[in-house]
Design an enzyme around this catalytic site. Sequence first.
Site, short mmCIF file in Angstrom:
data_model
loop_
_atom_site.label_atom_id
_atom_site.label_comp_id
_atom_site.label_asym_id
_atom_site.label_seq_id
_atom_site.Cartn_x
_atom_site.Cartn_y
_atom_site.Cartn_z
N ASP A 90 0.87 -1.18 0.00
CA ASP A 90 0.00 0.00 0.00
C ASP A 90 0.91 1.23 0.00
OD1 ASP A 90 -2.45 1.53 0.30
OD2 ASP A 90 -1.84 1.89 2.35
N SER A 91 0.29 2.38 -0.20
CA SER A 91 1.07 3.62 -0.16
C SER A 91 1.54 3.94 1.26
CB SER A 91 0.21 4.77 -0.69
OG SER A 91 -1.01 4.81 0.02
N CYS A 123 -3.85 -1.06 -1.95
CA CYS A 123 -4.17 0.34 -2.23
C CYS A 123 -5.17 0.44 -3.38
CB CYS A 123 -2.87 1.06 -2.61
SG CYS A 123 -3.11 2.78 -3.03
N GLU A 143 -6.07 9.35 9.42
CA GLU A 143 -4.71 9.24 9.96
C GLU A 143 -4.53 10.11 11.20
OE1 GLU A 143 -1.44 9.26 7.29
OE2 GLU A 143 -2.38 7.79 5.97
N CYS A 145 -11.44 2.99 -0.69
CA CYS A 145 -10.15 3.51 -0.23
C CYS A 145 -9.81 2.77 1.07
CB CYS A 145 -10.25 5.01 0.03
SG CYS A 145 -8.75 5.71 0.76
N HIS A 158 -8.58 3.68 3.74
CA HIS A 158 -8.83 4.37 5.01
C HIS A 158 -10.31 4.44 5.41
CE1 HIS A 158 -4.77 5.60 4.15
NE2 HIS A 158 -4.70 6.39 5.21
#
Length: 267
Positions: free
Chosen positions: A13-14, A76, A155, A187, A189
């Site tokens: 993932d990023s 991702c 985050e 996504c 997140h």
Amino acid sequence: MDLTVQQPIGVFDSGVGGLTVLQELHRLMPGENLIYLGDTARVPYGTKSAETVSGYATEAAAFLLRQQVKMVVVACNTASSVALELLSRRLDVPVIGVIEPGARAALRLSCSGTVGIIGTEGTINSDAYPQAIRRFDPHIKTVCAACPLFVPLAEEGWAEHEVARLAAREYLAPLLDSGMDVLVLGCTHYPLLKPTLKMVLPSAVRMVDSAQETARCVRATLKRAGLLNPGVHSWWRFYVTDVPQRFVRVGEAFLGARLDDVQRVAL
Ligand code: DGL
């Protein structure tokens, strides 16, 4: 290439977001050894061009192959949207992204025939989710919205903060009258924002978590290939491309577990 059951699954993932996918993989397949790479030096991917993200994804996958993985999971959404085809063509291990599993789940759940999709700018601009959905059923209508503030909010630990509720109301407003009965959380997140999204969405709208669907797809693919590890003891290894401190701090909240032994690597 001869692959074995004991080889780890490689996940990239990023940054920290893909830990939501890692968590689902472990929940569903506790016997699998897992290697996770977070490209923290170059995060976010969601605001970058398809060309740039494809280059990053190619390097991340090459790193995982050097770790002898039996499969690459592109956790991702942005990287899956723009680089999955390229990686599938180039790698000689199975490559699983998050788009198709999410699209399939949305179709299974939708009765109204209208599906909402939210993701990063990169994911929404790529049109990957609507295309995947239309490949399975050309009659389904899709409505999309990029929600760029959700990543930093998650985050920051603000996924359930009033600010997140306000942002969700703004982003989702154009989708609410569309007749959608399913919303794809496109996504890594966004699963953290589920309680907030639930407050904004009509009660009839169900949310599809790509992470859970991807884990099911990984298990099915490994099973078909005779590569599913039936063991009960497994190990995880974590690599990042920047200093690990922030990854550990934010990642523990995403994973709900301690992150020990995170190593910095160059791709
Ligand atoms: N992992 C990204 C995704 O799922 C979100 C974070 C980023 O923009 O890099 O699209």
